[in-house]
Design a protein around this motif. Structure first.
Motif, PDB file in Angstrom:
ATOM      1  N   GLY A  66       0.808  -1.208   0.000  1.00  5.86           N
ATOM      2  CA  GLY A  66       0.000   0.000   0.000  1.00  5.86           C
ATOM      3  C   GLY A  66       0.844   1.261   0.000  1.00  5.86           C
ATOM      4  N   ALA A  67       0.181   2.368  -0.325  1.00  4.42           N
ATOM      5  CA  ALA A  67       0.805   3.689  -0.269  1.00  4.42           C
ATOM      6  C   ALA A  67      -0.265   4.682   0.167  1.00  4.42           C
ATOM      7  CB  ALA A  67       1.378   4.077  -1.632  1.00  4.42           C
ATOM      8  N   GLU A  68       0.166   5.821   0.670  1.00  6.15           N
ATOM      9  CA  GLU A  68      -0.776   6.858   1.106  1.00  6.15           C
ATOM     10  C   GLU A  68      -0.579   8.122   0.296  1.00  6.15           C
ATOM     11  OE1 GLU A  68      -0.737   7.677   5.264  1.00  6.15           O
ATOM     12  OE2 GLU A  68      -1.694   5.776   5.805  1.00  6.15           O
ATOM     13  N   VAL A  69      -1.697   8.763  -0.013  1.00  6.99           N
ATOM     14  CA  VAL A  69      -1.692  10.069  -0.649  1.00  6.99           C
ATOM     15  C   VAL A  69      -2.623  10.959   0.156  1.00  6.99           C
ATOM     16  CG1 VAL A  69      -2.197  11.417  -2.726  1.00  6.99           C
ATOM     17  CG2 VAL A  69      -1.267   9.091  -2.949  1.00  6.99           C
ATOM     18  N   ASP A  70      -2.057  11.914   0.866  1.00  8.70           N
ATOM     19  CA  ASP A  70      -2.838  12.899   1.625  1.00  8.70           C
ATOM     20  C   ASP A  70      -3.919  12.243   2.483  1.00  8.70           C
ATOM     21  OD1 ASP A  70      -1.311  14.889   0.496  1.00  8.70           O
ATOM     22  OD2 ASP A  70      -2.726  15.284  -1.127  1.00  8.70           O
ATOM     23  N   GLY A  71      -3.535  11.214   3.218  1.00 10.19           N
ATOM     24  CA  GLY A  71      -4.442  10.596   4.179  1.00 10.19           C
ATOM     25  C   GLY A  71      -5.319   9.492   3.647  1.00 10.19           C
ATOM     26  N   VAL A  72      -5.295   9.240   2.349  1.00 10.23           N
ATOM     27  CA  VAL A  72      -6.051   8.134   1.768  1.00 10.23           C
ATOM     28  C   VAL A  72      -5.066   7.012   1.446  1.00 10.23           C
ATOM     29  CG1 VAL A  72      -7.497   7.360  -0.154  1.00 10.23           C
ATOM     30  CG2 VAL A  72      -7.834   9.634   0.838  1.00 10.23           C
ATOM     31  N   ARG A  73      -5.413   5.803   1.865  1.00  7.42           N
ATOM     32  CA  ARG A  73      -4.548   4.647   1.623  1.00  7.42           C
ATOM     33  C   ARG A  73      -4.985   3.924   0.358  1.00  7.42           C
ATOM     34  NH1 ARG A  73      -1.403   0.416   5.297  1.00  7.42           N
ATOM     35  NH2 ARG A  73      -1.267  -1.286   3.785  1.00  7.42           N
ATOM     36  N   PHE A  74      -3.998   3.541  -0.448  1.00  9.19           N
ATOM     37  CA  PHE A  74      -4.224   2.799  -1.686  1.00  9.19           C
ATOM     38  C   PHE A  74      -3.481   1.473  -1.591  1.00  9.19           C
ATOM     39  CE2 PHE A  74      -4.726   7.236  -2.624  1.00  9.19           C
ATOM     40  CZ  PHE A  74      -5.740   7.314  -3.571  1.00  9.19           C
ATOM     41  N   ASP A  75      -4.207   0.373  -1.608  1.00  7.34           N
ATOM     42  CA  ASP A  75      -3.604  -0.951  -1.554  1.00  7.34           C
ATOM     43  C   ASP A  75      -3.802  -1.659  -2.887  1.00  7.34           C
ATOM     44  OD1 ASP A  75      -2.742  -1.888   1.400  1.00  7.34           O
ATOM     45  OD2 ASP A  75      -4.371  -0.430   1.536  1.00  7.34           O
ATOM     46  N   PHE A  76      -2.720  -2.219  -3.397  1.00  5.49           N
ATOM     47  CA  PHE A  76      -2.750  -2.946  -4.660  1.00  5.49           C
ATOM     48  C   PHE A  76      -3.001  -4.423  -4.369  1.00  5.49           C
ATOM     49  CE2 PHE A  76      -0.424  -4.583  -8.567  1.00  5.49           C
ATOM     50  CZ  PHE A  76      -1.408  -4.179  -9.443  1.00  5.49           C
ATOM     51  N   VAL A  77      -4.027  -4.984  -5.014  1.00  5.89           N
ATOM     52  CA  VAL A  77      -4.459  -6.342  -4.693  1.00  5.89           C
ATOM     53  C   VAL A  77      -4.508  -7.188  -5.966  1.00  5.89           C
ATOM     54  CG1 VAL A  77      -5.731  -5.633  -2.633  1.00  5.89           C
ATOM     55  CG2 VAL A  77      -6.899  -5.659  -4.851  1.00  5.89           C
ATOM     56  N   PRO A  78      -4.468  -8.509  -5.829  1.00  2.59           N
ATOM     57  CA  PRO A  78      -4.380  -9.374  -7.010  1.00  2.59           C
ATOM     58  C   PRO A  78      -5.638  -9.366  -7.872  1.00  2.59           C
ATOM     59  CG  PRO A  78      -3.634 -10.522  -5.027  1.00  2.59           C
ATOM     60  CD  PRO A  78      -4.293  -9.255  -4.578  1.00  2.59           C
ATOM     61  N   ALA A  79      -5.454  -9.815  -9.104  1.00  7.28           N
ATOM     62  CA  ALA A  79      -6.545 -10.031 -10.057  1.00  7.28           C
ATOM     63  C   ALA A  79      -6.182 -11.224 -10.930  1.00  7.28           C
ATOM     64  CB  ALA A  79      -6.761  -8.790 -10.931  1.00  7.28           C
ATOM     65  N   HIS A  80      -7.196 -11.806 -11.557  1.00  6.52           N
ATOM     66  CA  HIS A  80      -6.983 -12.896 -12.510  1.00  6.52           C
ATOM     67  C   HIS A  80      -6.906 -12.285 -13.905  1.00  6.52           C
ATOM     68  CE1 HIS A  80      -7.993 -16.231  -9.651  1.00  6.52           C
ATOM     69  NE2 HIS A  80      -8.647 -15.251  -9.069  1.00  6.52           N
ATOM     70  N   HIS A  81      -5.723 -11.889 -14.310  1.00  4.72           N
ATOM     71  CA  HIS A  81      -5.601 -11.228 -15.608  1.00  4.72           C
ATOM     72  C   HIS A  81      -4.188 -11.424 -16.134  1.00  4.72           C
ATOM     73  CE1 HIS A  81      -7.837  -8.900 -18.471  1.00  4.72           C
ATOM     74  NE2 HIS A  81      -6.872  -8.008 -18.588  1.00  4.72           N
ATOM     75  N   TRP A  82      -3.682 -10.459 -16.926  1.00  2.00           N
ATOM     76  CA  TRP A  82      -2.355 -10.536 -17.516  1.00  2.00           C
ATOM     77  C   TRP A  82      -2.009  -9.163 -18.045  1.00  2.00           C
ATOM     78  CZ3 TRP A  82      -1.504 -11.065 -23.197  1.00  2.00           C
ATOM     79  CH2 TRP A  82      -2.680 -10.811 -23.930  1.00  2.00           C
ATOM     80  N   SER A  83      -0.849  -9.018 -18.667  1.00  2.00           N
ATOM     81  CA  SER A  83      -0.459  -7.717 -19.215  1.00  2.00           C
ATOM     82  C   SER A  83       0.255  -7.914 -20.542  1.00  2.00           C
ATOM     83  CB  SER A  83       0.442  -6.958 -18.231  1.00  2.00           C
ATOM     84  OG  SER A  83       1.689  -7.601 -18.083  1.00  2.00           O
ATOM     85  N   LYS A  84       0.083  -6.929 -21.407  1.00  2.00           N
ATOM     86  CA  LYS A  84       0.787  -6.908 -22.699  1.00  2.00           C
ATOM     87  C   LYS A  84       0.454  -5.593 -23.391  1.00  2.00           C
ATOM     88  CE  LYS A  84       1.353  -9.515 -27.049  1.00  2.00           C
ATOM     89  NZ  LYS A  84       2.785  -9.853 -26.849  1.00  2.00           N
ATOM     90  N   ARG A  85       1.489  -4.973 -23.972  1.00  2.00           N
ATOM     91  CA  ARG A  85       1.267  -3.725 -24.692  1.00  2.00           C
ATOM     92  C   ARG A  85       1.967  -3.719 -26.044  1.00  2.00           C
ATOM     93  NH1 ARG A  85      -1.243   0.878 -22.977  1.00  2.00           N
ATOM     94  NH2 ARG A  85      -0.603   2.819 -23.979  1.00  2.00           N
ATOM     95  N   SER A  86       2.887  -4.619 -26.223  1.00  2.00           N
ATOM     96  CA  SER A  86       3.603  -4.717 -27.495  1.00  2.00           C
ATOM     97  C   SER A  86       3.921  -6.179 -27.758  1.00  2.00           C
ATOM     98  CB  SER A  86       4.879  -3.874 -27.464  1.00  2.00           C
ATOM     99  OG  SER A  86       5.812  -4.425 -26.562  1.00  2.00           O
ATOM    100  N   LEU A  87       4.606  -6.452 -28.840  1.00  2.00           N
ATOM    101  CA  LEU A  87       4.872  -7.840 -29.220  1.00  2.00           C
ATOM    102  C   LEU A  87       5.808  -8.546 -28.247  1.00  2.00           C
ATOM    103  CD1 LEU A  87       5.346  -7.467 -33.090  1.00  2.00           C
ATOM    104  CD2 LEU A  87       3.387  -8.469 -31.871  1.00  2.00           C
ATOM    105  N   LEU A  88       6.634  -7.806 -27.541  1.00  2.00           N
ATOM    106  CA  LEU A  88       7.702  -8.427 -26.769  1.00  2.00           C
ATOM    107  C   LEU A  88       7.598  -8.220 -25.267  1.00  2.00           C
ATOM    108  CD1 LEU A  88      10.690  -7.448 -29.106  1.00  2.00           C
ATOM    109  CD2 LEU A  88       9.410  -9.608 -29.065  1.00  2.00           C
TER     110      LEU A  88
END
Length: 353
Positions: free
Chosen positions: A196-218
């Motif tokens: 997690g990280a905080e920005v001006d008193g609001v907490r942001f937590d990064f949590v898992p998902a069932h997905h993937w990533s890709k933006r180019s061929l490589l």
């Protein structure tokens, strides 16, 4: 599901590993501009299902459909679109406005947060949006933070992000920070799952998902993917799922972050199921995910904006309403908003939840 999905990749910076129900993960300290974390070359070990192989592509070439047929497009003019002014808020108010697809204007803890902002009319490889953006860019207040779920073009839109001041805080998945620093963003925070990280008193937590990533061929799976839990000083919580299939992560997220007041969950881009079930929820799975999360309310997204798959354009809405009704939960807790519409979280009902 594979055992690989549960692995936590080791980075140079040691962090605490926590199991289900142990609460939010560690906060990541701010880094100076240009400060980078060292990430693995690939996050393929986080996949919860194999990516399509040659046989799957061959089958898709034979029988797959990327867009609805004429009957499925017949209701395109009936897609709900009701733009209105952003609600007035204070630092204790939570409000959400659906700009379309996975783009929300979230007002929480006195901040204005954009999720996966896509204000472009067209994105690479996809026909132009079938509903206009629900919030004019000029109508936005100052943007205090941006969260990105993953790097696919319908969630990470360079032309939209160019509109932002370069000192806007941006919270991104592991490995994606360099994409932003190359574009001169100076306040970029990369997070691994359960951090997690905080920005001006609001907490942001990064949590898992069932997905993937890709933006180019490589660059397949070179950056991570996931969702975000936003928590204000009053303990009010909004979960933004990003792009995800249904799976075991939802129960784990609900265990770690109890009392989610609103879950923003994807319900579209699911047909054909044999092709898309691992990475996109259908409407019934999205409702099941809301139940697994223990979320008090659900707001559907990721439908009715870009035509990414073959289901009829209005089918996600009719199916999610029917699935919600079958749960027996109050109808008013399904926030099936038109594009451009807003809803304000009632603090008293949130506290009573």
């Amino acid at each position: 599901m594979t055992q690989q999905a549960e692995r936590q990749t080791t980075t140079r910076r040691t962090r605490t590993r926590q199991g289900p129900g142990q609460g939010p993960g560690p906060l990541v300290p701010p880094r100076p501009p240009g400060g980078a974390r060292r990430w693995p070359r690939s996050f393929a070990d986080r996949l919860t299902a194999p990516l399509p192989g040659l046989r799957a592509f061959a089958r898709f070439a034979r029988e797959g459909a990327l867009r609805p047929g004429p009957e499925g497009l017949a209701d395109i003019r009936r897609l709900p679109y009701e733009p209105g002014p952003l609600p007035r808020v204070d630092h204790r108010t939570v409000a959400v406005t659906w700009a379309g697809h996975a783009s929300w204007v979230v007002r929480i803890g006195g901040l204005t947060v954009l999720t996966d902002p896509v204000w472009s009319r067209k994105i690479l490889g996809t026909p132009a949006r079938v509903t206009p953006v629900g919030v004019a860019w000029s109508a936005l207040p100052r943007v205090d933070a941006v969260v990105i779920s993953h790097n696919h073009y319908d969630h990470l839109d360079a032309p939209t992000l160019r509109r932002l001041p370069r000192d806007t805080p941006v919270l991104v998945p592991a490995g994606l920070g360099r994409w932003f620093t190359r574009r001169r963003f100076s306040r970029v925070t990369e997070l691994d799952w359960w951090e997690g990280a905080e920005v001006d008193g609001v907490r942001f937590d990064f949590v898992p998902a069932h997905h993937w990533s890709k933006r180019s061929l490589l660059d397949t799976c070179r950056t991570l993917w996931g969702g975000w839990v936003m928590t204000d000083a009053q303990g009010q919580r909004v979960y933004f799922a990003g792009d995800t299939g249904y799976g075991h992560w939802f129960e784990r997220i609900g265990d770690r972050y109890p009392g989610i007041d609103l879950a923003l969950l994807p319900i579209g881009a699911y047909d054909p199921r044999w092709w898309l079930s691992d990475v996109h929820c259908d409407p019934e799975e999205a409702v099941r995910a809301a139940v697994d999360l223990g979320a008090r309310r659900m707001a559907p997204m990721h439908w009715g904006t870009f035509l990414l798959s073959a289901e009829p354009v209005l089918e996600p809405l009719t199916r999610v309403r029917a699935a919600w009704e079958r749960t027996g939960r109050p109808r008013e807790d399904l926030w099936d908003l038109p594009v451009g519409a807003s809803r304000v979280l009632d603090r008293s009902s949130a506290a009573a939840g």
